[in-house]
Design a protein around this motif. Structure first.
Motif, short mmCIF file in Angstrom:
data_model
loop_
_atom_site.label_atom_id
_atom_site.label_comp_id
_atom_site.label_asym_id
_atom_site.label_seq_id
_atom_site.Cartn_x
_atom_site.Cartn_y
_atom_site.Cartn_z
N UNK A 1 0.83 -1.21 0.00
CA UNK A 1 0.00 0.00 0.00
C UNK A 1 0.86 1.26 0.00
N UNK A 2 1.98 1.21 0.71
CA UNK A 2 2.89 2.36 0.71
C UNK A 2 3.42 2.63 -0.70
N UNK A 3 3.73 1.54 -1.41
CA UNK A 3 4.19 1.68 -2.80
C UNK A 3 3.09 2.30 -3.66
N UNK B 1 -4.23 14.97 -0.76
CA UNK B 1 -5.05 13.85 -0.30
C UNK B 1 -6.07 14.32 0.73
N UNK B 2 -7.31 13.94 0.52
CA UNK B 2 -8.40 14.29 1.43
C UNK B 2 -9.04 13.00 1.91
N UNK B 3 -9.28 12.87 3.21
CA UNK B 3 -9.86 11.65 3.78
C UNK B 3 -11.18 11.96 4.48
N UNK B 4 -12.18 11.15 4.18
CA UNK B 4 -13.46 11.23 4.88
C UNK B 4 -13.35 10.44 6.18
N UNK B 5 -13.63 11.09 7.29
CA UNK B 5 -13.63 10.41 8.58
C UNK B 5 -14.95 10.72 9.29
N UNK C 1 -20.94 0.09 9.94
CA UNK C 1 -19.72 -0.47 9.33
C UNK C 1 -20.00 -1.04 7.93
N UNK C 2 -20.77 -0.30 7.13
CA UNK C 2 -21.00 -0.74 5.76
C UNK C 2 -19.69 -0.73 4.97
N UNK C 3 -18.78 0.17 5.35
CA UNK C 3 -17.48 0.26 4.68
C UNK C 3 -16.37 -0.18 5.62
N UNK C 4 -15.60 -1.18 5.20
CA UNK C 4 -14.44 -1.61 5.99
C UNK C 4 -13.14 -1.27 5.28
N UNK C 5 -13.10 -1.52 3.99
CA UNK C 5 -11.88 -1.29 3.23
C UNK C 5 -11.81 0.15 2.75
N UNK C 6 -10.63 0.74 2.87
CA UNK C 6 -10.45 2.10 2.40
C UNK C 6 -10.56 2.15 0.87
N UNK C 7 -11.37 3.09 0.38
CA UNK C 7 -11.53 3.30 -1.06
C UNK C 7 -10.96 4.66 -1.42
N UNK C 8 -10.14 4.71 -2.46
CA UNK C 8 -9.53 5.97 -2.89
C UNK C 8 -9.97 6.27 -4.32
N UNK C 9 -10.45 7.49 -4.55
CA UNK C 9 -10.87 7.91 -5.87
C UNK C 9 -10.27 9.28 -6.19
N UNK C 10 -10.04 9.51 -7.49
CA UNK C 10 -9.60 10.83 -7.93
C UNK C 10 -10.84 11.70 -8.16
N UNK C 11 -10.85 12.87 -7.56
CA UNK C 11 -11.97 13.81 -7.67
C UNK C 11 -11.46 15.11 -8.27
N UNK C 12 -12.26 15.73 -9.10
CA UNK C 12 -11.89 17.01 -9.70
C UNK C 12 -13.01 18.02 -9.47
N UNK C 13 -12.67 19.16 -8.89
CA UNK C 13 -13.61 20.27 -8.72
C UNK C 13 -13.05 21.47 -9.47
N UNK D 1 -5.06 0.18 7.62
CA UNK D 1 -6.16 0.75 6.86
C UNK D 1 -6.27 2.24 7.12
N UNK D 2 -6.05 2.63 8.37
CA UNK D 2 -6.19 4.04 8.74
C UNK D 2 -4.96 4.87 8.38
N UNK D 3 -3.98 4.25 7.72
CA UNK D 3 -2.83 5.02 7.24
C UNK D 3 -3.28 6.08 6.23
N UNK D 4 -4.37 5.84 5.53
CA UNK D 4 -4.90 6.85 4.61
C UNK D 4 -5.27 8.11 5.38
N UNK D 5 -5.75 7.94 6.60
CA UNK D 5 -6.08 9.09 7.44
C UNK D 5 -4.80 9.79 7.88
N UNK D 6 -3.80 9.01 8.29
CA UNK D 6 -2.54 9.61 8.75
C UNK D 6 -1.85 10.40 7.65
N UNK D 7 -1.92 9.91 6.42
CA UNK D 7 -1.19 10.55 5.33
C UNK D 7 -2.02 11.60 4.59
#
Length: 426
Positions: free
Chosen positions: A205-207, A217-221, A247-259, A287-293
């Motif tokens: 995941x780091x790679x 990077x923006x994270x929904x928490x 807990x409908x979502x367990x796995x982190x999902x990442x998407x590219x968003x453009x505004x 999994x929560x590394x997305x939040x940290x980064x």
């Protein structure tokens, strides 16, 4: 990975049990039981009764007092006589091995606590290898100190000289202790293997994160079931699984968003909850590394929930434990369309509470101190989306320009743009 509680084919009936203490009044206890019932429903159980007891603190051997335990047993037997079998009793706090053993002996039905219930839901929800590995590790961490409960039917047989086989005595050890030590060794070995597997997944995941470049990077928490996945689908035009269950979502999902031609990465993460087992927090750190980064956190809040302030506090506390308490953040008050209140009588001179406030009064309360760092929306009804997009663009642009000063001219100021969107664009 095992699911502790329910098979998906057959729902069980359950009773819920909690305490009213000097640290948890009756109103708070009922709120916790509402959430516990929601957890049970998410796991597939149907709640048929609740029991509470006012005490100074949990009984170290049976959680509730002996009289209350007999009352619960009488209810279970009464229901059984009428052909309504109760499958399990769920306690709102984590139980020790001793409490589990004694309660099970008295009630003679399956005994669960909040931690077991959450672990079971996580086991049901886990889809990817990463999530399944993390849940299995959390399960073993929970089971390890409770192994003795599984082997109480195998009494240690003393022998030789001395005190009959007690710990430290000279003599033979019985089959119960031998099996207990064997199981403990197996679990420890399995946990070591799972940790190595998670470390490998984490490296991968780091790679992946490094390959994304230096995009903002923006994270929904937020608390579980506040609408993070619905908001993710709305902003990223994706199809992340979302439903009205915990807990409908367990796995982190990442998407590219453009505004407005400004790109950034948006991630949807697992929701938090009150009394979240420490084993789960530890197991889900990768999994929560997305939040940290993340460069920016979007704290999504269900403003229609009667206890949303405490939910916010739970999320903030968990973020602090993860070392993310000081990260830049925006607060998205979701489900504004579902907000409700009870109007006070004209002759009621007591101070207004959260339940008595109109939506406008609520927004002018302590929430007003958040200033421009918050916005009120309904992701489901697509209300307030323009304001949210403008706020998010402003903050992402600021972070992007700090990272790439030479790109300043590419992205106009938010004040110069129109953030209204058509249904087709959403």
């Amino acid at each position: 990975m095992k699911e502790f509680i329910l098979s998906n084919s057959q729902a069980e009936t359950a009773i819920l049990i909690s305490l009213v203490t000097p640290y948890q009044n009756e109103r708070k206890t009922n709120e916790y039981l509402d959430e516990l019932e929601f957890l049970a429903s998410t796991a597939g159980a149907h709640t048929v009764g609740r029991f509470t007891q006012k005490v100074e603190g949990p009984n170290i051997t049976t959680y509730v007092g002996s009289g209350k335990l007999q009352e619960i047993r009488a209810f279970i037997e009464s229901e059984a006589e009428q052909g309504r079998e109760i499958g399990m009793a769920v306690f709102d706090d984590e139980l020790s091995a001793r409490q589990l053993r004694n309660i099970e002996k008295e009630l003679k039905i399956k005994i669960l606590d909040r931690t077991t219930l959450i672990l079971d839901i996580f086991a049901m929800r886990a889809q990817t290898a990463n999530a399944k590995t993390q849940v299995e590790l959390a399960q073993y961490r929970y089971m390890l100190p409770r192994l003795q409960r599984l082997w109480t039917h195998l009494e240690r047989q003393g022998g030789g000289s001395g005190s009959g086989g007690g710990k430290g005595s000279v003599g033979l050890r019985g089959p119960g202790e031998t099996q207990l030590e064997m199981d403990r060794r197996i679990i420890l070995n399995r946990m070591s293997l799972l940790k190595k597997r998670l470390a490998e997944i984490d490296r991968q995941k780091n790679t992946q994160r490094q390959n994304r470049g230096r995009m903002v990077r923006v994270a929904l928490v937020g608390y579980t079931n506040v609408g993070k996945s619905t908001l993710m689908n709305l902003m990223a035009k994706s199809e992340v699984f979302a439903e009205n269950k915990l807990f409908a979502t367990l796995d982190t999902t990442v998407r590219k968003v453009t505004i407005q031609n400004l790109p950034f990465l948006l991630s949807d993460t697992v929701g938090f909850i009150r009394k979240l087992p420490t084993d789960l927090v530890e197991s889900f750190k990768s999994t929560l590394d997305e939040v940290r980064e993340a460069d920016l956190l979007l704290h999504v809040v269900d403003v229609s929930h009667p206890d949303f302030e405490e939910q916010m506090a739970v999320v903030n506390k968990t973020l602090a434990e993860l070392g993310c308490g000081d990260k830049p953040s925006l607060t998205i008050f979701n489900k504004a369309d579902a907000y409700s209140f009870v109007a006070k009588d004209e002759d009621d001179l007591t101070e207004a509470t959260r339940e008595n406030m109109t939506f406008e009064e609520l927004k002018s309360s302590w929430l007003s101190r958040l200033g421009s760092d918050c916005v009120f929306i309904s992701a489901l009804k697509r209300e307030g989306i323009e304001e949210m997009r403008a706020l998010l663009y402003r903050r992402v642009r600021q972070l992007h320009v700090q990272r790439f000063p030479y790109n300043d001219f590419l992205y106009p100021l938010a004040e110069d743009l129109d953030f209204s969107v058509s249904d087709s664009e959403l």
